[in-house]
Design a protein around this motif. Structure first.
Motif, PDB file in Angstrom:
ATOM      1  N   TYR A   1       0.791  -1.117   0.117  1.00 13.92           N
ATOM      2  CA  TYR A   1       0.178   0.072   0.111  1.00 13.92           C
ATOM      3  C   TYR A   1       0.907   1.307  -0.119  1.00 13.92           C
ATOM      4  CZ  TYR A   1      -3.080   3.642   1.959  1.00 13.92           C
ATOM      5  OH  TYR A   1      -3.876   4.834   2.010  1.00 13.92           O
ATOM      6  N   ILE A   2       1.931   1.164   0.911  1.00 13.07           N
ATOM      7  CA  ILE A   2       2.975   2.601   0.919  1.00 13.07           C
ATOM      8  C   ILE A   2       3.268   2.537  -0.472  1.00 13.07           C
ATOM      9  CG2 ILE A   2       5.075   3.097   1.607  1.00 13.07           C
ATOM     10  CD1 ILE A   2       4.156   2.011   4.511  1.00 13.07           C
ATOM     11  N   ILE A   3       4.155   1.483  -1.077  1.00 10.39           N
ATOM     12  CA  ILE A   3       4.899   1.669  -2.333  1.00 10.39           C
ATOM     13  C   ILE A   3       3.961   2.445  -3.428  1.00 10.39           C
ATOM     14  CG2 ILE A   3       5.663   0.340  -4.418  1.00 10.39           C
ATOM     15  CD1 ILE A   3       7.135  -1.290  -2.191  1.00 10.39           C
ATOM     16  N   LEU A   4       2.414   1.655  -3.455  1.00 17.60           N
ATOM     17  CA  LEU A   4       1.658   2.078  -4.556  1.00 17.60           C
ATOM     18  C   LEU A   4       0.923   3.471  -4.384  1.00 17.60           C
ATOM     19  CD1 LEU A   4      -0.287  -1.095  -5.274  1.00 17.60           C
ATOM     20  CD2 LEU A   4       1.597  -0.181  -6.542  1.00 17.60           C
ATOM     21  N   THR A   5       1.065   3.983  -3.179  1.00 15.18           N
ATOM     22  CA  THR A   5       0.545   5.349  -2.946  1.00 15.18           C
ATOM     23  C   THR A   5       1.539   6.315  -2.981  1.00 15.18           C
ATOM     24  OG1 THR A   5       0.160   5.048  -0.814  1.00 15.18           O
ATOM     25  CG2 THR A   5      -1.538   4.601  -1.855  1.00 15.18           C
ATOM     26  N   SER A   6       2.655   6.228  -2.090  1.00 13.78           N
ATOM     27  CA  SER A   6       3.410   7.290  -1.907  1.00 13.78           C
ATOM     28  C   SER A   6       4.419   7.444  -3.044  1.00 13.78           C
ATOM     29  CB  SER A   6       4.307   6.981  -0.470  1.00 13.78           C
ATOM     30  OG  SER A   6       5.078   5.818  -0.647  1.00 13.78           O
ATOM     31  N   CYS A   7       4.704   6.318  -3.573  1.00 12.72           N
ATOM     32  CA  CYS A   7       5.550   6.541  -4.775  1.00 12.72           C
ATOM     33  C   CYS A   7       4.798   7.006  -5.971  1.00 12.72           C
ATOM     34  CB  CYS A   7       6.074   5.137  -5.098  1.00 12.72           C
ATOM     35  SG  CYS A   7       7.346   4.516  -3.962  1.00 12.72           S
ATOM     36  N   LEU A   8       3.763   6.819  -6.187  1.00  9.58           N
ATOM     37  CA  LEU A   8       3.041   7.440  -7.267  1.00  9.58           C
ATOM     38  C   LEU A   8       2.603   8.944  -7.225  1.00  9.58           C
ATOM     39  CD1 LEU A   8       0.577   4.836  -8.147  1.00  9.58           C
ATOM     40  CD2 LEU A   8       2.313   5.485  -9.613  1.00  9.58           C
ATOM     41  N   TRP A   9       2.436   9.335  -5.665  1.00  5.11           N
ATOM     42  CA  TRP A   9       2.248  10.596  -5.693  1.00  5.11           C
ATOM     43  C   TRP A   9       3.479  11.340  -5.579  1.00  5.11           C
ATOM     44  CZ3 TRP A   9      -2.048  13.251  -5.649  1.00  5.11           C
ATOM     45  CH2 TRP A   9      -3.229  12.705  -5.339  1.00  5.11           C
ATOM     46  N   ARG A  10       4.808  10.811  -5.573  1.00  7.67           N
ATOM     47  CA  ARG A  10       6.115  11.762  -5.522  1.00  7.67           C
ATOM     48  C   ARG A  10       6.392  11.755  -6.860  1.00  7.67           C
ATOM     49  NH1 ARG A  10       5.423  14.432  -1.037  1.00  7.67           N
ATOM     50  NH2 ARG A  10       5.578  12.798   1.032  1.00  7.67           N
ATOM     51  N   TYR A  11       6.047  10.768  -7.654  1.00 10.22           N
ATOM     52  CA  TYR A  11       6.292  10.829  -9.046  1.00 10.22           C
ATOM     53  C   TYR A  11       5.683  11.891  -9.779  1.00 10.22           C
ATOM     54  CZ  TYR A  11       6.584   9.295 -13.981  1.00 10.22           C
ATOM     55  OH  TYR A  11       6.859   9.620 -15.254  1.00 10.22           O
ATOM     56  N   LEU A  12       4.473  12.069  -9.393  1.00 12.97           N
ATOM     57  CA  LEU A  12       3.662  13.261  -9.899  1.00 12.97           C
ATOM     58  C   LEU A  12       4.094  14.419  -9.474  1.00 12.97           C
ATOM     59  CD1 LEU A  12      -0.144  11.833  -9.790  1.00 12.97           C
ATOM     60  CD2 LEU A  12       1.198  12.213 -11.720  1.00 12.97           C
ATOM     61  N   GLN A  13       4.372  14.496  -8.139  1.00 16.11           N
ATOM     62  CA  GLN A  13       5.177  15.790  -7.450  1.00 16.11           C
ATOM     63  C   GLN A  13       6.370  16.338  -8.244  1.00 16.11           C
ATOM     64  OE1 GLN A  13       4.983  15.215  -3.510  1.00 16.11           O
ATOM     65  NE2 GLN A  13       3.227  16.152  -3.063  1.00 16.11           N
ATOM     66  N   ILE A  14       7.051  15.389  -8.679  1.00 17.16           N
ATOM     67  CA  ILE A  14       8.554  15.850  -8.937  1.00 17.16           C
ATOM     68  C   ILE A  14       8.420  15.906 -10.446  1.00 17.16           C
ATOM     69  CG2 ILE A  14      10.865  14.905  -9.354  1.00 17.16           C
ATOM     70  CD1 ILE A  14      10.367  13.385  -6.651  1.00 17.16           C
ATOM     71  N   ASN A  15       7.786  14.869 -11.244  1.00 11.60           N
ATOM     72  CA  ASN A  15       7.905  15.197 -12.900  1.00 11.60           C
ATOM     73  C   ASN A  15       6.874  15.857 -13.360  1.00 11.60           C
ATOM     74  OD1 ASN A  15      10.284  13.559 -13.083  1.00 11.60           O
ATOM     75  ND2 ASN A  15       8.990  11.604 -12.394  1.00 11.60           N
ATOM     76  N   TYR A  16       5.590  16.172 -12.714  1.00 14.45           N
ATOM     77  CA  TYR A  16       4.820  17.137 -13.239  1.00 14.45           C
ATOM     78  C   TYR A  16       4.336  18.141 -12.148  1.00 14.45           C
ATOM     79  CZ  TYR A  16       4.367  13.128 -16.484  1.00 14.45           C
ATOM     80  OH  TYR A  16       4.492  12.406 -17.236  1.00 14.45           O
ATOM     81  N   PRO A  17       5.131  19.073 -11.926  1.00  7.05           N
ATOM     82  CA  PRO A  17       5.007  20.344 -10.815  1.00  7.05           C
ATOM     83  C   PRO A  17       3.749  21.103 -11.137  1.00  7.05           C
ATOM     84  CG  PRO A  17       6.925  20.785 -12.399  1.00  7.05           C
ATOM     85  CD  PRO A  17       6.670  19.428 -12.603  1.00  7.05           C
ATOM     86  N   ALA A  18       3.377  21.049 -12.268  1.00  6.35           N
ATOM     87  CA  ALA A  18       2.131  21.941 -12.615  1.00  6.35           C
ATOM     88  C   ALA A  18       0.945  21.016 -12.309  1.00  6.35           C
ATOM     89  CB  ALA A  18       2.201  22.089 -14.133  1.00  6.35           C
ATOM     90  N   TYR A  19       1.011  19.845 -12.243  1.00  5.78           N
ATOM     91  CA  TYR A  19      -0.150  19.041 -11.685  1.00  5.78           C
ATOM     92  C   TYR A  19       0.118  18.387 -10.119  1.00  5.78           C
ATOM     93  CZ  TYR A  19      -3.601  15.422 -11.531  1.00  5.78           C
ATOM     94  OH  TYR A  19      -4.701  14.419 -11.094  1.00  5.78           O
ATOM     95  N   ASN A  20      -0.070  19.356  -9.252  1.00  6.65           N
ATOM     96  CA  ASN A  20       0.341  18.901  -8.037  1.00  6.65           C
ATOM     97  C   ASN A  20      -0.992  19.211  -7.469  1.00  6.65           C
ATOM     98  OD1 ASN A  20       1.379  18.551  -5.640  1.00  6.65           O
ATOM     99  ND2 ASN A  20       3.015  20.148  -5.764  1.00  6.65           N
ATOM    100  N   PRO A  21      -1.693  18.289  -7.121  1.00  9.33           N
ATOM    101  CA  PRO A  21      -3.002  18.497  -6.241  1.00  9.33           C
ATOM    102  C   PRO A  21      -2.635  18.762  -4.742  1.00  9.33           C
ATOM    103  CG  PRO A  21      -2.964  16.294  -6.992  1.00  9.33           C
ATOM    104  CD  PRO A  21      -1.762  17.046  -7.660  1.00  9.33           C
ATOM    105  N   LEU A  22      -1.586  18.341  -4.438  1.00 12.48           N
ATOM    106  CA  LEU A  22      -1.345  18.366  -2.843  1.00 12.48           C
ATOM    107  C   LEU A  22      -0.827  19.715  -2.677  1.00 12.48           C
ATOM    108  CD1 LEU A  22       0.440  14.896  -2.406  1.00 12.48           C
ATOM    109  CD2 LEU A  22      -1.915  15.637  -1.822  1.00 12.48           C
ATOM    110  N   GLY A  23      -0.163  20.333  -3.579  1.00  6.59           N
ATOM    111  CA  GLY A  23       0.302  21.807  -3.455  1.00  6.59           C
ATOM    112  C   GLY A  23      -0.789  22.585  -3.221  1.00  6.59           C
TER     113      GLY A  23
END
Length: 107
Positions: free
Chosen positions: A67-89
């Protein structure tokens, strides 16, 4: 004091290298983590191990780990590689929800 004379091209090259590293690392972590946790689930659900209470704890830890791998890695991937699409920011509620999920799944 030493002065920094890094040019814009050098900074962009470092940012690009960082982005490529995170792309490769995230895919590698997702693939190997999913395979490893799936094998753990296969081993811990064997009929001979089901009666052992320690195996149930390991199985729960394995499910939490996947669960940790599938959630946190995907969120971090989105945050780092697509900074314009950052729903957490942009939303404090989504940031709190992700932080809650990450912290509760580790324990």
């Amino acid at each position: 004091m030493s002065s920094s004379n890094a040019t814009l091209a050098e900074i962009n090259a470092l940012n690009y290298g960082n982005s490529i590293f995170y792309q490769i690392w995230t895919y590698l972590l997702l693939c190997l983590g999913t395979i490893g946790h799936s094998l753990n689930i296969y081993v811990f659900t064997r009929p001979t191990l089901r009666s052992n209470p320690c195996t149930r704890y390991f199985l729960a830890a394995t499910i939490t780990g996947i669960y940790i791998i599938l959630t946190s890695c995907l969120w971090r991937y989105l945050q780092i590689n697509y900074p314009a699409y950052n729903p957490l920011g942009y939303s404090t509620a989504s940031c709190k929800i992700l932080s809650f999920m990450a912290l509760t799944s580790k324990y």
